[in-house]
Design a protein around this motif. Structure first.
Motif, PDB file in Angstrom:
ATOM      1  N   SER A 167       9.791   3.915  -0.776  1.00 38.54           N
ATOM      2  CA  SER A 167      10.080   4.374   0.591  1.00 38.54           C
ATOM      3  C   SER A 167       9.183   5.544   0.985  1.00 38.54           C
ATOM      4  O   SER A 167       8.844   5.719   2.143  1.00 38.54           O
ATOM      5  N   GLN A 168       8.761   6.333  -0.007  1.00 41.55           N
ATOM      6  CA  GLN A 168       7.891   7.475   0.279  1.00 41.55           C
ATOM      7  C   GLN A 168       6.534   7.028   0.857  1.00 41.55           C
ATOM      8  O   GLN A 168       5.778   7.834   1.388  1.00 41.55           O
ATOM      9  N   VAL A 210      17.038  -1.332   2.906  1.00 38.32           N
ATOM     10  CA  VAL A 210      16.699  -2.010   1.654  1.00 38.32           C
ATOM     11  C   VAL A 210      16.763  -1.027   0.481  1.00 38.32           C
ATOM     12  O   VAL A 210      17.315  -1.325  -0.572  1.00 38.32           O
ATOM     13  N   PHE A 211      16.223   0.165   0.689  1.00 35.83           N
ATOM     14  CA  PHE A 211      16.146   1.141  -0.401  1.00 35.83           C
ATOM     15  C   PHE A 211      17.533   1.669  -0.781  1.00 35.83           C
ATOM     16  O   PHE A 211      17.806   1.920  -1.953  1.00 35.83           O
ATOM     17  N   TYR A 212      18.400   1.847   0.223  1.00 30.67           N
ATOM     18  CA  TYR A 212      19.779   2.261  -0.073  1.00 30.67           C
ATOM     19  C   TYR A 212      20.463   1.228  -0.964  1.00 30.67           C
ATOM     20  O   TYR A 212      21.090   1.562  -1.955  1.00 30.67           O
ATOM     21  N   PRO A 272      -0.529   2.958  13.004  1.00 29.77           N
ATOM     22  CA  PRO A 272       0.732   3.142  13.744  1.00 29.77           C
ATOM     23  C   PRO A 272       1.185   1.858  14.445  1.00 29.77           C
ATOM     24  O   PRO A 272       2.358   1.728  14.779  1.00 29.77           O
ATOM     25  N   HIS A 273       0.271   0.908  14.661  1.00 26.81           N
ATOM     26  CA  HIS A 273       0.613  -0.304  15.425  1.00 26.81           C
ATOM     27  C   HIS A 273       1.064  -1.450  14.536  1.00 26.81           C
ATOM     28  O   HIS A 273       1.436  -2.515  15.041  1.00 26.81           O
ATOM     29  N   LEU A 274       1.031  -1.248  13.223  1.00 24.15           N
ATOM     30  CA  LEU A 274       1.417  -2.327  12.311  1.00 24.15           C
ATOM     31  C   LEU A 274       2.884  -2.703  12.526  1.00 24.15           C
ATOM     32  O   LEU A 274       3.752  -1.832  12.579  1.00 24.15           O
ATOM     33  N   ASN A 275       3.139  -3.989  12.670  1.00 23.08           N
ATOM     34  CA  ASN A 275       4.520  -4.476  12.776  1.00 23.08           C
ATOM     35  C   ASN A 275       5.050  -4.609  11.339  1.00 23.08           C
ATOM     36  O   ASN A 275       4.940  -5.660  10.723  1.00 23.08           O
ATOM     37  N   LEU A 276       5.607  -3.514  10.822  1.00 23.27           N
ATOM     38  CA  LEU A 276       5.903  -3.396   9.394  1.00 23.27           C
ATOM     39  C   LEU A 276       7.267  -3.983   9.039  1.00 23.27           C
ATOM     40  O   LEU A 276       8.287  -3.603   9.611  1.00 23.27           O
ATOM     41  N   GLY A 277       7.268  -4.914   8.104  1.00 19.37           N
ATOM     42  CA  GLY A 277       8.521  -5.436   7.576  1.00 19.37           C
ATOM     43  C   GLY A 277       8.757  -4.855   6.190  1.00 19.37           C
ATOM     44  O   GLY A 277       7.799  -4.542   5.472  1.00 19.37           O
ATOM     45  N   ILE A 278      10.031  -4.682   5.825  1.00 15.98           N
ATOM     46  CA  ILE A 278      10.370  -4.181   4.493  1.00 15.98           C
ATOM     47  C   ILE A 278      11.404  -5.117   3.884  1.00 15.98           C
ATOM     48  O   ILE A 278      12.445  -5.368   4.486  1.00 15.98           O
ATOM     49  N   ALA A 279      11.096  -5.650   2.705  1.00 13.51           N
ATOM     50  CA  ALA A 279      12.004  -6.603   2.049  1.00 13.51           C
ATOM     51  C   ALA A 279      12.305  -6.126   0.637  1.00 13.51           C
ATOM     52  O   ALA A 279      11.497  -5.429   0.015  1.00 13.51           O
ATOM     53  N   PRO A 280      13.478  -6.506   0.106  1.00 11.04           N
ATOM     54  CA  PRO A 280      13.805  -6.120  -1.274  1.00 11.04           C
ATOM     55  C   PRO A 280      12.774  -6.688  -2.252  1.00 11.04           C
ATOM     56  O   PRO A 280      12.165  -7.719  -1.981  1.00 11.04           O
ATOM     57  N   LEU A 281      12.580  -6.001  -3.367  1.00  7.23           N
ATOM     58  CA  LEU A 281      11.693  -6.515  -4.401  1.00  7.23           C
ATOM     59  C   LEU A 281      12.241  -7.865  -4.870  1.00  7.23           C
ATOM     60  O   LEU A 281      13.426  -7.963  -5.203  1.00  7.23           O
ATOM     61  N   PRO A 282      11.405  -8.924  -4.894  1.00  4.49           N
ATOM     62  CA  PRO A 282      11.908 -10.230  -5.342  1.00  4.49           C
ATOM     63  C   PRO A 282      12.420 -10.163  -6.778  1.00  4.49           C
ATOM     64  O   PRO A 282      12.010  -9.295  -7.550  1.00  4.49           O
ATOM     65  N   GLN A 283      13.319 -11.079  -7.111  1.00  4.22           N
ATOM     66  CA  GLN A 283      13.973 -11.076  -8.416  1.00  4.22           C
ATOM     67  C   GLN A 283      13.679 -12.370  -9.163  1.00  4.22           C
ATOM     68  O   GLN A 283      13.172 -13.332  -8.593  1.00  4.22           O
ATOM     69  N   PRO A 288      16.188   7.591   0.094  1.00  2.22           N
ATOM     70  CA  PRO A 288      17.407   6.816  -0.157  1.00  2.22           C
ATOM     71  C   PRO A 288      18.381   7.558  -1.084  1.00  2.22           C
ATOM     72  O   PRO A 288      17.955   8.338  -1.933  1.00  2.22           O
ATOM     73  N   ALA A 289      19.663   7.297  -0.930  1.00  2.00           N
ATOM     74  CA  ALA A 289      20.709   8.058  -1.617  1.00  2.00           C
ATOM     75  C   ALA A 289      20.799   7.755  -3.108  1.00  2.00           C
ATOM     76  O   ALA A 289      20.496   6.653  -3.556  1.00  2.00           O
ATOM     77  N   ALA A 290      21.268   8.763  -3.856  1.00  2.00           N
ATOM     78  CA  ALA A 290      21.598   8.588  -5.279  1.00  2.00           C
ATOM     79  C   ALA A 290      23.113   8.504  -5.464  1.00  2.00           C
ATOM     80  O   ALA A 290      23.592   7.943  -6.443  1.00  2.00           O
TER      81      ALA A 290
END
Length: 425
Positions: A282-283, A372-374, A293-304, A354-356
């Motif tokens: 996340s950092q 996702v990170f939470y 700044p214009h990137l349409n950024l998606g964030i997905a969980p690390l695949p398993q 993200p929280a601990a």
């Protein structure tokens, strides 16, 4: 004779006079001497702005008027060395941020929690914080070395525009399915040369967090890397499969080949559109946004791995108390304060981390991009790294020797196993 009432009044009055006299003579502690002495804690952190901790210091004053905090910010690059040198000189801070992957190397510098004094047990810790923190921060002997404020994990950053154009409606959760997606989002020219890669992976020098990513893949595959119980190195067949899989993305003969980044960093390649996906923490969000700044950024969980327990790699800095601190109890009071639900919640808001704490994970992320990170805090794992710099070098050699085919994967992993064994206590 005297009735009972008068008798008790007389005795009680006498006791009161004696107690007053003792307080006056300083034999019993009175009001003045029990007010704790004023303490200023020197506190070192990594990349958190002074403003974040200035506010915390103000709030802390309301609860502990006698504790002041003097915060100093360091950059990641110089931090560990400065810390070691200062502590070796007998100077250094009362409280310092320690990386979870440095614990084994630096635990002799830490003043563990006096559990009796604070009435706080390892069970309390494990109930309050995500599992990985207990694995990292509680020693085999049951000592608590610090309290975590956040836990970062690996996720896949992807270019939503590329995914939409390729008709990929939802992001795959299993590695096998991701490989299909990699083919869909990779673009080749008429000669079959890759002009846009799928997933940036496979190298060492150009893949940001190669060490953590490969660690995650090996742990997901079921090897422990180092088994803390013995301790012994655990890099077996499953590790070889994980290394082979990692390398396949940089291997032109593999179906997973995602193009050659050259010397370009994986996250920069995502930002400028030369790959569709890259893996990061996340950092890294700010860095990617700053690049584009214009990137349409998606964030997905690390695949398993299919049909296996979810596992991720957790990386974070946590505050610990220095063995050299003259005020270890006040320092631990400060730690309990900043790791509390309210204070750590404010810290997470300001730092976008993200929280601990399990209760904060349960409440959910404040923003969509942290969601996702939470959720991944609870599946984060790590391994007991004896010395991170050496371990990184060993992993880099393993990737580069097998990647350049100067060794087979088998030879490269066996060599890494030997070298890790030499690092064990």
């Amino acid at each position: 004779g005297m009735n009972n009432l008068q008798y008790y009044i007389l005795i009680g009055g006498g006791l009161v006079i004696i107690i007053f006299f003792m307080i006056f003579a300083g034999i019993l502690p009175g009001r003045n001497s029990s007010a704790p002495a004023n303490v200023t804690l020197e506190f070192w952190g990594v990349e958190d702005d002074n403003a974040i901790w200035r506010d915390t210091g103000e709030d802390l004053k309301k609860k502990y008027p006698h504790i002041a905090v003097n915060y100093q910010r360091f950059d990641r690059e110089s931090y560990e060395e400065t810390l070691i040198n200062r502590l070796a000189e007998g100077k250094g801070p009362d409280v310092f941020f320690l990386k979870n992957s440095w614990v084994i190397k630096h635990r002799d510098k830490i003043f563990p929690l006096p559990q009796q004094t604070f009435g706080y047990t390892t069970r309390d810790f494990r109930r309050e914080f995500a599992d990985v923190a207990g694995e990292d921060i509680i020693t085999k002997e049951g000592q608590i070395l610090g309290l975590p404020l956040y836990i970062d994990t690996l996720a896949v950053f992807y270019n939503k525009d590329i995914f939409n154009t390729a008709g990929v409606a939802s992001f795959p959760q299993i590695w096998d399915e991701l490989l299909e997606t990699v083919k869909k989002v990779t673009r080749k020219d008429a000669e079959g040369r890759i002009v846009r890669g799928g997933l940036a992976l496979g190298g060492a020098r150009n893949i940001e967090h190669f060490f953590e990513i490969l660690s995650a893949l090996i742990l997901q595959n079921g090897d422990l890397i180092i088994d803390n119980a013995s301790p012994k190195v655990n890099l077996e067949e499953r590790s070889k499969e994980a290394v082979q899989f990692y390398l396949s993305f940089a291997n032109p003969l593999s179906q997973n080949f995602s193009g050659n980044l050259g010397s370009k960093n994986s996250l920069d390649a995502l930002a400028d559109g030369s790959v569709a996906m890259a893996i990061g923490f996340s950092q890294d969000i700010n860095r990617i946004r700053a690049k584009n700044p214009h990137l349409n950024l998606g964030i997905a969980p690390l695949p398993q791995v299919k049909d296996a327990t979810d596992k991720n790699y957790g990386s974070y800095y946590f505050p610990a108390v220095s063995k050299l601190s003259r005020n270890p109890e006040a320092a631990w009071q400060f730690l309990f304060y900043i790791a509390s639900r309210d204070a750590s919640g404010k810290y997470l808001e300001k730092t976008n981390r993200p929280a601990a704490r399990r209760d904060l994970v349960a409440t959910g992320a404040p923003t969509d991009e942290l969601d996702v990170f939470y959720r991944q805090s609870l599946t984060a794992q790590s391994w007991p790294i004896p010395d991170e710099n050496s371990a990184k070098r060993i992993f880099r050699d393993m990737i580069e020797s097998a990647g350049s085919r100067s060794s087979s994967v088998e030879q490269a992993v066996n060599r890494a196993k030997e070298q890790l064994r030499l690092l064990l206590p």
